[in-house]
Design a protein around this motif. Structure first.
Motif, PDB file in Angstrom:
ATOM      1  N   GLN A 337      22.019  14.508  58.240  1.00 51.86           N
ATOM      2  CA  GLN A 337      22.882  15.696  58.200  1.00 51.86           C
ATOM      3  C   GLN A 337      22.299  16.858  59.002  1.00 51.86           C
ATOM      4  O   GLN A 337      23.026  17.728  59.472  1.00 51.86           O
ATOM      5  N   TRP A 343      28.680  18.305  58.951  1.00 53.15           N
ATOM      6  CA  TRP A 343      29.091  17.021  58.378  1.00 53.15           C
ATOM      7  C   TRP A 343      28.970  17.094  56.869  1.00 53.15           C
ATOM      8  O   TRP A 343      27.986  17.628  56.345  1.00 53.15           O
ATOM      9  N   THR A 345      28.049  16.149  53.237  1.00 54.01           N
ATOM     10  CA  THR A 345      26.907  15.383  52.713  1.00 54.01           C
ATOM     11  C   THR A 345      27.338  14.014  52.184  1.00 54.01           C
ATOM     12  O   THR A 345      26.694  13.003  52.446  1.00 54.01           O
ATOM     13  N   VAL A 348      28.007  11.494  54.945  1.00 50.58           N
ATOM     14  CA  VAL A 348      26.765  11.042  55.583  1.00 50.58           C
ATOM     15  C   VAL A 348      26.044  10.049  54.671  1.00 50.58           C
ATOM     16  O   VAL A 348      25.569   8.996  55.117  1.00 50.58           O
TER      17      VAL A 348
END
Lengths: 474, 62
Positions: A337, A343, A345, A348
């Protein structure tokens, strides 16, 4: 709505001081570190590493002496390297590296770190799968297996990988608290399982242990296709298996909270419980398995622990694997991340969970864990050398610390050159010199030191010797 | 109450470890030892979860 606001407030209230030194009133005492380290170093990996010493034909004398010397060297590294740097800077490895190397470099570092975390978490998911597969009579992988050997194995791994990923996405705090509770119990199960099978090896009193240990448990004969381990392999492995954490400085994140650098010695309990008692205990279990199965190459910690300690043993393997895999997966997500904080969390973590689970299907990952753990430390080691020199040595040579921050640069070539040359040197020693991976850390560290000093001297010629850092006095 | 829970927890840890010593001395069977270990395990997780981790309030107070 209130609950949502409450959760948001609590999340916003969390301050881990990622980009500032730890304030004096947040420092912690001995007890916090002893507990943290004891839990961290009694983990799922112990179920694999102990047996691998048996498979590699370590003798009893070499094992005990190698583990004692190697673990003491590891403890000294934690205190004199990580402890000293952490207390001097009171920052995380990531932030300190960003100040020295620039944020472009830390992205590369984090990507490499994330990939290594994924493989480590993957091997732990595989370890858990060996226990979960017991009631379903799943065919277990053997020491020589590279690819998945049954559909049942793949399904089991995917089930555990899915649960681990979901927990890492939603409930990491719960797992962290659960791991605290499990740590003390796990070491008891390790010891109990090993003691409980001793009569099957002909041992009914402690005085009978050593002769049997020398002749039967660690008899010095490697299994078919495995290399022979000596005192030096064991010593260097136990010193460097956590190289990323001590010499590689990853544990700055923990020890920055220490009141004194000497708190680094508090890792002693964790190391001697996990990397001494637990490795020996799991080695005893595996040795008995080899004896009773006439040298079978099947390698499955779950059934071995189940045989020795019943349901408790199997549960211990699942929990040990899970409590290691979960935070590792979480850390891998955070590392990815950092490339783009926008993005989400959870997305990801879902991605790294999928990569990790696919990796876990391949038994070679677990079977090569000794080599992988050594490689992990080796890759991160040069950057630990860079940080140590930058904090303690560069100012004494009239050079500037935190060069990237000072020059507002996104990439300090001195760090990139150091990393590349140190790793190429180690690779060369391995390929052309025939030196095994366990021994590369020490020469590699000295090369990293020399290259970083030379590269810094060359690159910093035109920079005034000024530091942006105010010294901390606590 | 917390002291009592701690006492129960440490007794259950002892139940996890001590039976194996009795197995080594061939006083009890491995099967009995495994059953006692399981009881110790369940009791440990139930009792320790009440006192081992700090509550959210305690954490907030540091």
């Amino acid at each position: 709505m209130n609950q949502k606001q409450n959760l948001k407030q609590r999340l916003e209230a969390v301050n881990e001081y990622e980009r500032t030194p730890i304030p004096k009133n947040k420092l912690k005492g001995w007890k916090s570190f002893i507990g943290t380290y004891a839990g961290e170093h009694t983990a799922g990996t112990e179920f694999v590493l102990g047996p691998l010493f048996v498979a590699h034909g370590a003798s009893a004398g070499d094992l005990v002496s190698g583990l004692i010397v190697g673990n003491i060297l590891a403890i000294l590294s934690w205190a004199f390297f990580t402890g000293k740097v952490a207390v001097k800077t009171r920052t995380t490895l990531y932030y300190q590296l960003e100040k020295i190397a620039g944020n472009k470099f830390t992205i590369i570092y984090n990507l490499v770190n994330a990939a290594l975390f994924c493989f480590l978490a993957g091997s732990m998911i595989a370890v858990s799968a060996t226990a979960v597969g017991i009631p379903f009579n799943i065919q277990m992988p053997s020491l020589t297996d590279v690819y998945p050997n049954s559909v049942g194995w793949v399904i089991t791994v995917f089930c555990i990988g899915t649960i681990t990923t979901l927990v890492a996405m939603f409930g990491f705090n719960v797992i962290s608290k659960f791991a605290n509770i499990a740590a003390l119990w796990m070491i008891m199960v390790f010891i109990a399982a090993a003691i409980g099978v001793l009569p099957r090896l002909g041992i009914t009193s402690f005085s009978e242990f050593w002769p049997v240990a020398e002749s039967t448990i660690w008899n010095g004969v490697p299994l078919e296709g495995q290399s022979k381990f000596t005192f030096w392999h064991i010593m260097f492995f136990s010193w460097f298996c956590n190289m990323g954490m001590h010499i590689g400085m990853a544990d700055m994140s923990i020890l920055r909270y220490a009141k004194k650098w000497t708190y680094g010695f508090s890792v002693s309990g964790g190391v001697f419980l996990g990397h001494f008692i637990a490795w020996m205990a799991s080695g005893i279990l595996y040795s008995l398995f080899l004896l009773e199965s006439n040298g079978s190459l099947v390698f499955a910690p779950g059934p071995i622990a189940y045989e020795a300690a019943g349901i408790t043993g199997a549960v211990c393997v699942v929990i040990a694997g899970w409590t290691t895999a979960n935070p590792t997966l979480y850390r891998a997500g955070l590392a990815i991340q950092s490339i783009n904080p926008k993005w989400k969390t959870w997305k990801v973590t879902l991605f790294v969970g999928l990569v990790t689970t696919i990796a876990a299907c391949f038994p070679a990952l677990v079977m090569q864990l000794l080599e992988f753990v050594a490689l992990y430390g080796l890759i991160l080691m040069p950057l630990g050398a860079v940080i140590f020199l930058d904090v303690f040595v560069l100012p004494k040579l009239g050079l500037a610390s935190n060069y990237a921050e000072l020059t507002n640069s996104r990439f300090n070539p001195a760090v990139g050159i150091t990393w590349a040359i140190a790793l190429v040197f180690c690779l060369g020693l391995n390929i052309y010199g025939g030196i095994e991976i366990f021994f590369l850390g020490l020469p590699g560290w000295f090369v990293a030191v020399l290259v970083y000093l030379a590269a810094s001297k060359a690159i910093q010629k035109k920079v005034a010797n000024t530091s942006t850092v105010s010294p901390l006095n606590y | 109450m917390k002291t009592l829970l701690k006492l129960i927890s440490f007794l259950s840890l002892a139940l996890t470890l001590l039976p194996s010593l009795l197995v080594m001395k061939e006083i009890i069977s491995p099967e009995l030892s495994k059953n006692i270990m399981l009881i110790g395990t369940i009791t440990w997780f139930v009792s320790a979860s009440f006192w081992m981790n700090k509550s959210e309030k305690e954490e907030a107070e540091g």
